[in-house]
Design a protein around this motif. Structure first.
Motif, PDB file in Angstrom:
ATOM      1  N   UNK A 183       0.847  -1.207   0.000  1.00 20.48           N
ATOM      2  CA  UNK A 183       0.000   0.000   0.000  1.00 20.48           C
ATOM      3  C   UNK A 183       0.881   1.255   0.000  1.00 20.48           C
ATOM      4  N   UNK A 184       1.903   1.253   0.873  1.00 21.36           N
ATOM      5  CA  UNK A 184       2.777   2.431   0.972  1.00 21.36           C
ATOM      6  C   UNK A 184       3.489   2.652  -0.362  1.00 21.36           C
ATOM      7  N   UNK A 185       3.917   1.547  -0.983  1.00 19.38           N
ATOM      8  CA  UNK A 185       4.658   1.670  -2.243  1.00 19.38           C
ATOM      9  C   UNK A 185       3.759   2.179  -3.372  1.00 19.38           C
ATOM     10  N   UNK A 186       2.567   1.612  -3.470  1.00 16.94           N
ATOM     11  CA  UNK A 186       1.719   1.959  -4.623  1.00 16.94           C
ATOM     12  C   UNK A 186       0.888   3.223  -4.369  1.00 16.94           C
ATOM     13  N   UNK A 187       0.320   3.348  -3.169  1.00 17.13           N
ATOM     14  CA  UNK A 187      -0.578   4.493  -2.922  1.00 17.13           C
ATOM     15  C   UNK A 187       0.168   5.720  -2.416  1.00 17.13           C
ATOM     16  N   UNK A 188       1.423   5.518  -1.972  1.00 19.26           N
ATOM     17  CA  UNK A 188       2.191   6.636  -1.411  1.00 19.26           C
ATOM     18  C   UNK A 188       1.892   6.785   0.072  1.00 19.26           C
ATOM     19  N   UNK A 189       2.527   7.787   0.684  1.00 17.30           N
ATOM     20  CA  UNK A 189       2.426   7.916   2.146  1.00 17.30           C
ATOM     21  C   UNK A 189       1.137   8.648   2.554  1.00 17.30           C
ATOM     22  N   UNK A 265       7.973  17.563  -0.257  1.00 16.27           N
ATOM     23  CA  UNK A 265       7.530  18.025  -1.584  1.00 16.27           C
ATOM     24  C   UNK A 265       6.506  17.042  -2.166  1.00 16.27           C
ATOM     25  N   UNK A 266       6.747  15.756  -1.988  1.00 22.25           N
ATOM     26  CA  UNK A 266       5.810  14.744  -2.517  1.00 22.25           C
ATOM     27  C   UNK A 266       4.463  14.875  -1.822  1.00 22.25           C
ATOM     28  N   UNK A 267       4.493  14.995  -0.497  1.00 24.50           N
ATOM     29  CA  UNK A 267       3.251  15.026   0.277  1.00 24.50           C
ATOM     30  C   UNK A 267       2.459  16.310  -0.003  1.00 24.50           C
ATOM     31  N   UNK A 268       3.164  17.465   0.061  1.00 22.46           N
ATOM     32  CA  UNK A 268       2.479  18.755  -0.128  1.00 22.46           C
ATOM     33  C   UNK A 268       1.835  18.864  -1.500  1.00 22.46           C
ATOM     34  N   UNK A 269       2.429  18.205  -2.476  1.00 22.85           N
ATOM     35  CA  UNK A 269       1.934  18.377  -3.845  1.00 22.85           C
ATOM     36  C   UNK A 269       1.283  17.132  -4.413  1.00 22.85           C
ATOM     37  N   UNK A 270       1.083  16.170  -3.511  1.00 25.34           N
ATOM     38  CA  UNK A 270       0.457  14.912  -3.908  1.00 25.34           C
ATOM     39  C   UNK A 270       1.144  14.291  -5.120  1.00 25.34           C
ATOM     40  N   UNK A 271       2.463  14.191  -5.005  1.00 22.00           N
ATOM     41  CA  UNK A 271       3.251  13.591  -6.083  1.00 22.00           C
ATOM     42  C   UNK A 271       3.801  12.254  -5.602  1.00 22.00           C
ATOM     43  N   UNK A 272       4.008  11.299  -6.517  1.00 19.88           N
ATOM     44  CA  UNK A 272       4.616  10.040  -6.073  1.00 19.88           C
ATOM     45  C   UNK A 272       6.043  10.312  -5.567  1.00 19.88           C
ATOM     46  N   UNK A 273       6.365   9.755  -4.416  1.00 19.94           N
ATOM     47  CA  UNK A 273       7.678  10.014  -3.796  1.00 19.94           C
ATOM     48  C   UNK A 273       8.825   9.564  -4.713  1.00 19.94           C
ATOM     49  N   UNK A 274       8.597   8.443  -5.414  1.00 16.92           N
ATOM     50  CA  UNK A 274       9.647   7.940  -6.312  1.00 16.92           C
ATOM     51  C   UNK A 274      10.011   8.972  -7.373  1.00 16.92           C
ATOM     52  N   UNK A 275       8.971   9.662  -7.883  1.00 15.93           N
ATOM     53  CA  UNK A 275       9.214  10.634  -8.953  1.00 15.93           C
ATOM     54  C   UNK A 275      10.054  11.799  -8.429  1.00 15.93           C
ATOM     55  N   UNK A 276       9.749  12.263  -7.211  1.00 17.16           N
ATOM     56  CA  UNK A 276      10.511  13.384  -6.634  1.00 17.16           C
ATOM     57  C   UNK A 276      11.945  12.913  -6.331  1.00 17.16           C
TER      58      UNK A 276
END
Ligand code: SAM
Length: 285
Positions: A183-189, A265-276
């Motif tokens: 879930x953490x990997x696919x849906x993000x934190x 940055x990932x959380x604030x902007x709802x971006x996948x952490x991997x991409x950032x």
């Protein structure tokens, strides 16, 4: 137009679906007790469990076993007994029949045969968990159990990724560790709530991000559990690579460590952490 008849009037037979406790046995309603006492037969997912449970209320009735693997044949028997005028209540092992439990096919068979269906209210693990989770309850999606095969589980999570509603998952203790990691990997934190042992003496609500939940010691995650996960947020539109780099640079300049800056940055902007993270590696390493 379909023929109409009020559930508690008229002559057509009626099947009662009885919700049973998910832990605390005193959550069996007086109405459920009364109807089981009046019944000629009790249909049950597990006749041994239900017999012992009903005996504790002094109810001793003939049982019809109706579970996942015999629902069609048992359904036929239940329907024919109802047509003969017998009173029948159906219960699964815990919570509502037909909700991640047998009962759905039985209900359909009854409807096809002109038999009315009624429910006797009671606890449901998903709704108990959702109500106390602290996550949005205005719109929610019930997923129930994810597939047990890792590749299928991840595929299913990918399909759920875009849903805006809060999502309700059921899971068993022996799969919880892998499921939380996926879930953490696919849906993000995302924000989540793991609700354990609901209505029992060791009831616990763990409210945290999915990454934190995935890092918990699995030995502490015993018993029955529901996972409530926040839905997808709108991605901030029009965020180009250079905008993300700008935000990353700011976060680093504020003194955050690289890992913290990437997460923020990932959380604030709802971006996948991997991409950032990939951008960080490309431009800052
Ligand atoms: N029919 C049930 C209902 O209405 O909630 C669900 C039955 S499903 C086979 C069993 C799953 O429900 C468990 O694996 C767990 O995910 C959840 N569950 C049932 N009882 C629970 C409890 N007391 N606390 C947390 N989760 C529970």
């Amino acid at each position: 137009m379909a023929e109409r008849e009020l559930n508690f009037e008229g002559k057509s037979p009626l099947l009662y679906l009885i919700a049973t406790p998910i832990g605390n046995r005193s959550e069996f309603s007086p109405r459920a007790i009364e109807l089981c006492k009046e019944a000629d037969f009790i249909g049950a997912e597990d006749t041994r469990n239900s017999r012992a449970f009903l005996l504790s209320y002094g109810i001793d009735k003939p049982f019809i076993s109706c579970h996942e693997h015999n629902e069609e044949e048992a359904g036929e028997k239940i329907v024919s007994l109802l047509k003969e005028g017998k009173k029948i209540c159906y219960m699964s092992d815990a919570g509502y029949p037909a909700i991640s439990d047998p009962g759905e096919r039985l209900v359909r068979r009854c409807i096809q045969n002109g038999i009315k269906v009624s429910t006797v209210s009671g606890p449901n693990a998903g709704l108990n968990a959702l109500a106390a989770s602290g996550l949005p309850t205005d719109h929610f999606y019930f997923e129930g159990f994810l597939p047990s095969k890792p590749s299928e589980r991840k595929k299913e999570l990918e399909e759920l990724k875009g849903r805006k509603e809060t999502i309700i998952f059921y899971e068993s203790p022996h799969r919880i560790e892998k499921t939380l990691k996926d879930m953490a990997e696919v849906l993000g934190d995302r924000k989540a709530c793991l609700a354990r042992e609901l209505t029992k003496s060791h009831e616990e609500f763990i409210r945290a991000g999915l990454e934190e939940l995935a890092a918990l010691d699995p030995v502490t995650l015993r018993g029955e559990m529901v996972i409530i996960v926040e839905g997808a947020k709108e991605t901030k539109k029009g965020l180009e690579e250079e905008d993300i780099l700008f935000l990353l640079k700011n976060a680093l300049n504020e003194g955050l460590k690289s890992k913290e800056a990437i997460s923020k940055v990932a959380k604030d902007n709802n971006l996948p952490k991997n991409a950032v993270y990939d951008l960080y590696l490309k431009h800052f390493k």
